[in-house]
Motif scaffolding. Structure first.
Motif, PDB file in Angstrom:
ATOM      1  N   ASP A 120     -16.841 -18.863  -0.756  1.00  9.96           N
ATOM      2  CA  ASP A 120     -17.300 -18.256   0.489  1.00  9.96           C
ATOM      3  C   ASP A 120     -16.151 -17.802   1.374  1.00  9.96           C
ATOM      4  O   ASP A 120     -16.331 -17.555   2.555  1.00  9.96           O
ATOM      5  CB  ASP A 120     -18.211 -19.205   1.286  1.00  9.96           C
ATOM      6  N   LEU A 121     -14.962 -17.680   0.826  1.00  7.14           N
ATOM      7  CA  LEU A 121     -13.797 -17.225   1.571  1.00  7.14           C
ATOM      8  C   LEU A 121     -13.514 -15.777   1.190  1.00  7.14           C
ATOM      9  O   LEU A 121     -13.202 -15.486   0.038  1.00  7.14           O
ATOM     10  CB  LEU A 121     -12.577 -18.096   1.258  1.00  7.14           C
ATOM     11  N   ILE A 122     -13.642 -14.877   2.134  1.00  8.46           N
ATOM     12  CA  ILE A 122     -13.385 -13.470   1.890  1.00  8.46           C
ATOM     13  C   ILE A 122     -11.992 -13.150   2.395  1.00  8.46           C
ATOM     14  O   ILE A 122     -11.682 -13.341   3.572  1.00  8.46           O
ATOM     15  CB  ILE A 122     -14.437 -12.584   2.587  1.00  8.46           C
ATOM     16  N   LEU A 123     -11.127 -12.701   1.493  1.00  8.38           N
ATOM     17  CA  LEU A 123      -9.743 -12.406   1.859  1.00  8.38           C
ATOM     18  C   LEU A 123      -9.501 -10.931   2.129  1.00  8.38           C
ATOM     19  O   LEU A 123      -8.484 -10.575   2.702  1.00  8.38           O
ATOM     20  CB  LEU A 123      -8.790 -12.869   0.753  1.00  8.38           C
ATOM     21  N   GLY A 124     -10.362 -10.057   1.717  1.00 12.90           N
ATOM     22  CA  GLY A 124     -10.137  -8.641   1.939  1.00 12.90           C
ATOM     23  C   GLY A 124     -11.221  -7.808   1.307  1.00 12.90           C
ATOM     24  O   GLY A 124     -12.222  -8.341   0.836  1.00 12.90           O
ATOM     25  N   GLN A 125     -11.032  -6.513   1.323  1.00 12.99           N
ATOM     26  CA  GLN A 125     -11.963  -5.576   0.720  1.00 12.99           C
ATOM     27  C   GLN A 125     -11.204  -4.657  -0.213  1.00 12.99           C
ATOM     28  O   GLN A 125      -9.998  -4.487  -0.074  1.00 12.99           O
ATOM     29  CB  GLN A 125     -12.641  -4.721   1.782  1.00 12.99           C
ATOM     30  N   TYR A 126     -11.937  -4.079  -1.135  1.00 14.90           N
ATOM     31  CA  TYR A 126     -11.325  -3.065  -1.976  1.00 14.90           C
ATOM     32  C   TYR A 126     -12.299  -1.916  -2.182  1.00 14.90           C
ATOM     33  O   TYR A 126     -13.489  -2.060  -1.916  1.00 14.90           O
ATOM     34  CB  TYR A 126     -10.815  -3.635  -3.300  1.00 14.90           C
ATOM     35  N   ALA A 127     -11.780  -0.796  -2.589  1.00 20.29           N
ATOM     36  CA  ALA A 127     -12.589   0.392  -2.822  1.00 20.29           C
ATOM     37  C   ALA A 127     -12.284   0.938  -4.205  1.00 20.29           C
ATOM     38  O   ALA A 127     -11.234   0.666  -4.775  1.00 20.29           O
ATOM     39  CB  ALA A 127     -12.279   1.440  -1.757  1.00 20.29           C
ATOM     40  N   ASN A 128     -13.208   1.714  -4.723  1.00 17.24           N
ATOM     41  CA  ASN A 128     -13.038   2.368  -6.017  1.00 17.24           C
ATOM     42  C   ASN A 128     -12.669   3.822  -5.783  1.00 17.24           C
ATOM     43  O   ASN A 128     -13.295   4.501  -4.972  1.00 17.24           O
ATOM     44  CB  ASN A 128     -14.347   2.330  -6.815  1.00 17.24           C
ATOM     45  N   ASP A 129     -11.676   4.305  -6.490  1.00 18.64           N
ATOM     46  CA  ASP A 129     -11.264   5.705  -6.371  1.00 18.64           C
ATOM     47  C   ASP A 129     -10.899   6.269  -7.725  1.00 18.64           C
ATOM     48  O   ASP A 129     -10.553   5.534  -8.648  1.00 18.64           O
ATOM     49  CB  ASP A 129     -10.055   5.844  -5.440  1.00 18.64           C
ATOM     50  N   PHE A 130     -10.949   7.600  -7.818  1.00 23.19           N
ATOM     51  CA  PHE A 130     -10.548   8.321  -9.016  1.00 23.19           C
ATOM     52  C   PHE A 130      -9.200   8.968  -8.756  1.00 23.19           C
ATOM     53  O   PHE A 130      -8.968   9.516  -7.679  1.00 23.19           O
ATOM     54  CB  PHE A 130     -11.566   9.412  -9.359  1.00 23.19           C
ATOM     55  N   TYR A 131      -8.334   8.938  -9.761  1.00 23.52           N
ATOM     56  CA  TYR A 131      -7.026   9.574  -9.671  1.00 23.52           C
ATOM     57  C   TYR A 131      -6.858  10.495 -10.874  1.00 23.52           C
ATOM     58  O   TYR A 131      -7.319  10.180 -11.974  1.00 23.52           O
ATOM     59  CB  TYR A 131      -5.903   8.521  -9.668  1.00 23.52           C
ATOM     60  N   VAL A 132      -6.210  11.614 -10.646  1.00 28.06           N
ATOM     61  CA  VAL A 132      -5.940  12.569 -11.709  1.00 28.06           C
ATOM     62  C   VAL A 132      -4.468  12.964 -11.652  1.00 28.06           C
ATOM     63  O   VAL A 132      -3.782  12.693 -10.664  1.00 28.06           O
ATOM     64  CB  VAL A 132      -6.834  13.831 -11.595  1.00 28.06           C
ATOM     65  N   HIS A 133      -4.017  13.593 -12.704  1.00 29.97           N
ATOM     66  CA  HIS A 133      -2.630  14.074 -12.749  1.00 29.97           C
ATOM     67  C   HIS A 133      -2.412  15.082 -11.624  1.00 29.97           C
ATOM     68  O   HIS A 133      -3.333  15.814 -11.233  1.00 29.97           O
ATOM     69  CB  HIS A 133      -2.355  14.718 -14.111  1.00 29.97           C
ATOM     70  N   VAL A 134      -1.204  15.165 -11.124  1.00 29.37           N
ATOM     71  CA  VAL A 134      -0.867  16.050 -10.010  1.00 29.37           C
ATOM     72  C   VAL A 134      -1.214  17.509 -10.305  1.00 29.37           C
ATOM     73  O   VAL A 134      -1.533  18.270  -9.394  1.00 29.37           O
ATOM     74  CB  VAL A 134       0.626  15.885  -9.623  1.00 29.37           C
TER      75      VAL A 134
END
Length: 176
Positions: A95-109
């Motif tokens: 029950d200890l929440i240390l942070g959040q994260y998100a999902n993202d897509f990355y592609v070559h430049v």
């Protein structure tokens, strides 16, 4: 597409007397858990156990292995897990929440590809990390896709970044 999920410390034990050493594991997912046993999840967890005079040992191992070892009571805790991981592995939630994260897509430049819906991922070679929970729809797509690549090991993000840089995958799907 961003999904906000909570990152949790997953405990698989009841705290014992102060003489016991708590073994905590996770894969490398900097800045949360870094290769040199640093990262803000590691440091906050270390400080919490230090405050109650419990020694800790951190191990960086593949995420799937960490979950299996916690299930088998061979380690005491896993860092950076979601509530879905806790439920699937039948572990105790701190029950200890240390942070959040998100999902993202990355592609070559050099790529102009952009994500707007799951259909955009059709015919794309997608790199992700084995054992990570990306949401039911995305997990299903990754499992069914004949061209998806699920990295594992101690540095799966580094593996996937190398594949993207070398053009061996079209899209890197990553939690951050």
């Amino acid at each position: 597409m961003k999904l906000k999920l909570f990152a949790l410390l997953c405990l698989s034990f009841q705290v014992q007397p102060a003489t016991e050493q708590v073994v905590i594991a996770s894969d490398i997912w900097c800045p949360y858990v870094c290769a040199d046993n640093s990262g803000y999840f590691v440091e906050l967890t270390q400080q919490a156990f230090d405050s109650v005079a419990i020694s800790t040992k951190f191990e960086t191992i593949p995420f799937q292995r960490a979950l299996r070892l916690a299930q088998a009571d061979r380690i005491h805790a896993v860092l950076a897990v979601s509530s879905e991981h806790i439920g699937k592995a039948n572990l105790q939630d701190s029950d200890l929440i240390l942070g959040q994260y998100a999902n993202d897509f990355y592609v070559h430049v050099n790529s102009s590809w952009q994500f707007s819906s799951l259909v955009d991922l059709n015919n794309k070679t997608i790199a992700s990390i084995l054992g990570y929970d990306y949401s039911d729809k995305l997990n299903s797509l990754l499992v069914k896709s004949p061209t998806s690549f699920r990295a594992s090991g101690e540095t799966p993000l580094k593996t996937n970044l190398n594949l993207l840089q070398k053009g061996r995958v079209d899209v890197l799907y990553q939690l951050h």
